[in-house]
Design a protein around this motif. Sequence first.
Motif, PDB file in Angstrom:
ATOM      1  N   VAL A 104       0.850  -1.176   0.003  1.00  0.00           N
ATOM      2  CA  VAL A 104      -0.134  -0.327   0.055  1.00  0.00           C
ATOM      3  C   VAL A 104       0.715   1.002  -0.022  1.00  0.00           C
ATOM      4  CG1 VAL A 104      -0.133   0.099   2.529  1.00  0.00           C
ATOM      5  CG2 VAL A 104      -2.044   1.035   1.051  1.00  0.00           C
ATOM      6  N   THR A 105       0.571   2.340  -0.611  1.00  0.00           N
ATOM      7  CA  THR A 105       1.164   3.526  -0.530  1.00  0.00           C
ATOM      8  C   THR A 105       0.062   4.633  -0.157  1.00  0.00           C
ATOM      9  OG1 THR A 105       0.859   3.916  -2.898  1.00  0.00           O
ATOM     10  CG2 THR A 105       2.902   2.878  -2.282  1.00  0.00           C
ATOM     11  N   ALA A 106       0.463   5.669   0.326  1.00  0.00           N
ATOM     12  CA  ALA A 106      -0.294   6.776   0.716  1.00  0.00           C
ATOM     13  C   ALA A 106       0.352   7.939   0.598  1.00  0.00           C
ATOM     14  CB  ALA A 106      -0.832   6.571   2.026  1.00  0.00           C
ATOM     15  N   ALA A 107      -0.214   8.950  -0.434  1.00  0.00           N
ATOM     16  CA  ALA A 107       0.311  10.331  -0.832  1.00  0.00           C
ATOM     17  C   ALA A 107      -0.497  11.284   0.131  1.00  0.00           C
ATOM     18  CB  ALA A 107       0.229  10.545  -2.229  1.00  0.00           C
ATOM     19  N   VAL A 108       0.209  11.895   1.008  1.00  0.00           N
ATOM     20  CA  VAL A 108      -0.475  12.898   1.988  1.00  0.00           C
ATOM     21  C   VAL A 108      -0.358  14.225   1.166  1.00  0.00           C
ATOM     22  CG1 VAL A 108      -0.296  13.996   4.241  1.00  0.00           C
ATOM     23  CG2 VAL A 108       0.567  11.602   3.619  1.00  0.00           C
ATOM     24  N   ARG A 109      -1.476  14.945   1.297  1.00  0.00           N
ATOM     25  CA  ARG A 109      -1.800  16.154   0.598  1.00  0.00           C
ATOM     26  C   ARG A 109      -1.385  17.348   1.664  1.00  0.00           C
ATOM     27  NH1 ARG A 109      -7.577  14.505  -2.053  1.00  0.00           N
ATOM     28  NH2 ARG A 109      -6.980  13.093  -3.741  1.00  0.00           N
ATOM     29  N   ARG A 110      -1.367  17.307   2.755  1.00  0.00           N
ATOM     30  CA  ARG A 110      -1.195  18.307   3.649  1.00  0.00           C
ATOM     31  C   ARG A 110       0.469  18.462   3.912  1.00  0.00           C
ATOM     32  NH1 ARG A 110      -3.764  19.437   9.362  1.00  0.00           N
ATOM     33  NH2 ARG A 110      -5.557  19.933   8.008  1.00  0.00           N
ATOM     34  N   PRO A 111       0.931  19.644   3.997  1.00  0.00           N
ATOM     35  CA  PRO A 111       2.365  19.830   4.105  1.00  0.00           C
ATOM     36  C   PRO A 111       2.676  19.513   5.512  1.00  0.00           C
ATOM     37  CG  PRO A 111       1.516  21.826   3.077  1.00  0.00           C
ATOM     38  CD  PRO A 111       0.293  20.905   3.383  1.00  0.00           C
ATOM     39  N   GLY A 112       3.844  18.836   5.757  1.00  0.00           N
ATOM     40  CA  GLY A 112       4.188  18.227   6.881  1.00  0.00           C
ATOM     41  C   GLY A 112       5.162  17.121   7.125  1.00  0.00           C
ATOM     42  N   PRO A 113       5.502  16.368   8.129  1.00  0.00           N
ATOM     43  CA  PRO A 113       6.775  15.732   7.997  1.00  0.00           C
ATOM     44  C   PRO A 113       7.046  14.766   7.117  1.00  0.00           C
ATOM     45  CG  PRO A 113       4.987  14.820   9.696  1.00  0.00           C
ATOM     46  CD  PRO A 113       4.538  16.252   8.815  1.00  0.00           C
ATOM     47  N   PHE A 114       6.035  14.295   6.316  1.00  0.00           N
ATOM     48  CA  PHE A 114       6.316  13.460   5.345  1.00  0.00           C
ATOM     49  C   PHE A 114       5.192  13.584   4.038  1.00  0.00           C
ATOM     50  CE2 PHE A 114       4.313  10.685   8.335  1.00  0.00           C
ATOM     51  CZ  PHE A 114       3.162  10.244   7.907  1.00  0.00           C
ATOM     52  N   ALA A 115       5.529  13.326   2.897  1.00  0.00           N
ATOM     53  CA  ALA A 115       4.607  13.543   1.560  1.00  0.00           C
ATOM     54  C   ALA A 115       4.016  12.224   1.216  1.00  0.00           C
ATOM     55  CB  ALA A 115       5.486  14.137   0.486  1.00  0.00           C
ATOM     56  N   ALA A 116       4.689  11.034   1.858  1.00  0.00           N
ATOM     57  CA  ALA A 116       4.207   9.978   1.283  1.00  0.00           C
ATOM     58  C   ALA A 116       4.450   8.719   2.316  1.00  0.00           C
ATOM     59  CB  ALA A 116       4.419   9.481   0.067  1.00  0.00           C
ATOM     60  N   VAL A 117       3.929   7.468   2.533  1.00  0.00           N
ATOM     61  CA  VAL A 117       4.238   6.568   3.395  1.00  0.00           C
ATOM     62  C   VAL A 117       3.965   5.389   2.530  1.00  0.00           C
ATOM     63  CG1 VAL A 117       4.237   7.656   5.601  1.00  0.00           C
ATOM     64  CG2 VAL A 117       2.249   6.397   4.608  1.00  0.00           C
ATOM     65  N   SER A 118       4.578   4.173   2.623  1.00  0.00           N
ATOM     66  CA  SER A 118       4.422   2.773   2.162  1.00  0.00           C
ATOM     67  C   SER A 118       4.304   1.792   3.245  1.00  0.00           C
ATOM     68  CB  SER A 118       5.372   2.535   1.242  1.00  0.00           C
ATOM     69  OG  SER A 118       6.735   2.268   1.779  1.00  0.00           O
ATOM     70  N   GLY A 119       3.635   0.599   2.750  1.00  0.00           N
ATOM     71  CA  GLY A 119       3.442  -0.330   3.806  1.00  0.00           C
ATOM     72  C   GLY A 119       2.901  -1.481   3.341  1.00  0.00           C
ATOM     73  N   ARG A 120       2.251  -2.171   4.105  1.00  0.00           N
ATOM     74  CA  ARG A 120       1.663  -3.648   3.677  1.00  0.00           C
ATOM     75  C   ARG A 120       0.457  -3.644   4.533  1.00  0.00           C
ATOM     76  NH1 ARG A 120       3.445  -6.851   0.056  1.00  0.00           N
ATOM     77  NH2 ARG A 120       2.751  -8.827   1.283  1.00  0.00           N
ATOM     78  N   TRP A 121      -0.586  -4.756   3.973  1.00  0.00           N
ATOM     79  CA  TRP A 121      -1.648  -5.029   4.759  1.00  0.00           C
ATOM     80  C   TRP A 121      -2.128  -6.374   4.526  1.00  0.00           C
ATOM     81  CZ3 TRP A 121      -5.613  -7.604   1.583  1.00  0.00           C
ATOM     82  CH2 TRP A 121      -5.275  -7.376   0.345  1.00  0.00           C
ATOM     83  N   ARG A 122      -2.720  -6.957   5.172  1.00  0.00           N
ATOM     84  CA  ARG A 122      -3.070  -8.671   5.205  1.00  0.00           C
ATOM     85  C   ARG A 122      -4.390  -8.667   6.103  1.00  0.00           C
ATOM     86  NH1 ARG A 122      -0.051 -13.045   4.468  1.00  0.00           N
ATOM     87  NH2 ARG A 122       1.885 -11.872   4.489  1.00  0.00           N
ATOM     88  N   VAL A 123      -5.043  -9.671   5.469  1.00  0.00           N
ATOM     89  CA  VAL A 123      -6.333 -10.288   6.048  1.00  0.00           C
ATOM     90  C   VAL A 123      -5.864 -11.594   6.556  1.00  0.00           C
ATOM     91  CG1 VAL A 123      -8.685 -10.733   5.857  1.00  0.00           C
ATOM     92  CG2 VAL A 123      -7.690  -8.762   4.770  1.00  0.00           C
ATOM     93  N   ALA A 124      -5.969 -11.962   7.851  1.00  0.00           N
ATOM     94  CA  ALA A 124      -6.023 -13.214   8.226  1.00  0.00           C
ATOM     95  C   ALA A 124      -6.717 -13.411   9.791  1.00  0.00           C
ATOM     96  CB  ALA A 124      -4.352 -13.340   8.621  1.00  0.00           C
ATOM     97  N   ASP A 125      -6.961 -14.688  10.024  1.00  0.00           N
ATOM     98  CA  ASP A 125      -7.712 -14.761  11.216  1.00  0.00           C
ATOM     99  C   ASP A 125      -9.111 -13.943  11.602  1.00  0.00           C
ATOM    100  OD1 ASP A 125      -5.993 -16.961  11.715  1.00  0.00           O
ATOM    101  OD2 ASP A 125      -4.555 -15.813  12.411  1.00  0.00           O
ATOM    102  N   GLY A 126      -9.728 -13.476  10.565  1.00  0.00           N
ATOM    103  CA  GLY A 126     -10.981 -12.352  11.017  1.00  0.00           C
ATOM    104  C   GLY A 126     -10.380 -11.177  11.151  1.00  0.00           C
ATOM    105  N   VAL A 127      -9.159 -10.776  10.896  1.00  0.00           N
ATOM    106  CA  VAL A 127      -8.605  -9.520  11.367  1.00  0.00           C
ATOM    107  C   VAL A 127      -7.942  -8.983  10.111  1.00  0.00           C
ATOM    108  CG1 VAL A 127      -6.845  -8.315  12.466  1.00  0.00           C
ATOM    109  CG2 VAL A 127      -8.186  -9.959  13.577  1.00  0.00           C
ATOM    110  N   ILE A 128      -8.304  -7.403   9.993  1.00  0.00           N
ATOM    111  CA  ILE A 128      -7.426  -6.775   9.092  1.00  0.00           C
ATOM    112  C   ILE A 128      -6.375  -6.102   9.389  1.00  0.00           C
ATOM    113  CG2 ILE A 128      -7.529  -4.881   7.167  1.00  0.00           C
ATOM    114  CD1 ILE A 128     -10.280  -5.165   6.951  1.00  0.00           C
ATOM    115  N   ALA A 129      -5.047  -6.132   9.109  1.00  0.00           N
ATOM    116  CA  ALA A 129      -3.801  -5.555   9.808  1.00  0.00           C
ATOM    117  C   ALA A 129      -3.281  -4.868   8.818  1.00  0.00           C
ATOM    118  CB  ALA A 129      -2.853  -6.711  10.385  1.00  0.00           C
ATOM    119  N   THR A 130      -2.828  -3.473   9.169  1.00  0.00           N
ATOM    120  CA  THR A 130      -1.926  -2.808   8.255  1.00  0.00           C
ATOM    121  C   THR A 130      -1.052  -2.133   8.882  1.00  0.00           C
ATOM    122  OG1 THR A 130      -3.535  -0.637   8.646  1.00  0.00           O
ATOM    123  CG2 THR A 130      -4.212  -2.186   6.848  1.00  0.00           C
TER     124      THR A 130
END
Length: 268
Positions: free
Chosen positions: A214-240
Amino acid sequence: MTTYQQTGVLLRPVSAAPELAGTGGGLMASLLPPRVVAAETFGHGDEDWWGALLPAEARLMAGAGAKRRRDFAGVRVCARRALRVLGYAPVPVLPGPRGEPRWPAGVVGSMTHCAGYRAAVVARPEAGLAGLGIDAEPHAPLSPDVLEMVASPAERAHVAMLAGGRPRVHWGTVLFCVKEAVFKAWYPLAHTELGFLEAEVAFQVDGDGSSGGVTAAVRRPGPFAAVSGRWRVADGVIATAVVAEAAAAWKSGQHPSRAAPPGEHPAA
């Protein structure tokens, strides 16, 4: 993969590759780089977590209801297990103004809990991390009204496209979960709010259909303009989980070590 387990904390060597949740690799650990320590528990909180609180934490929760006390205590048990791996003695993890955990000096981290699941992640800033954000939600549909509130038209189109190919995944809730994680990475660094529509999220899907990037672009000026990461669905839970890399953050000249420690959304 070699997995080291100590009191519920799962460590991964630098050369390790993530395992599928449920095979011993750990759900949250599988979403993060090896320099991050993750601790998690599944279940409905029958353990004596309340007794594991330190005095300052217990005083803070003295007037809270049973569910709030259980959630607060359980996630802090995870936090102390993870901190122990970094060499920290037990310390209170008290909430800040927006509920973000106040970590010991020299630690970045994040916490989350939902029905049947709790997790905490920590790392040292010198590992190249400015901030971390994690979130977990039950794998259940998100109401159309909430989706409209938290997602841009482009994101709603993206979610609809994904649902057409992978209908068993509740993509609206995955999107909501990612945005919560982005907020948790953002707020402790920026000390300002970040609206749901100020982060634009895009997913990548692994071959198994239940995990991806997953990637997320942030539109507000601040400490970062984008972050990246991972997501998973397992055991009835969504984790990001999302990571703000130090090299991409603090372009204004402020170094992560001079920032307030990272933390959690009030819902965590």
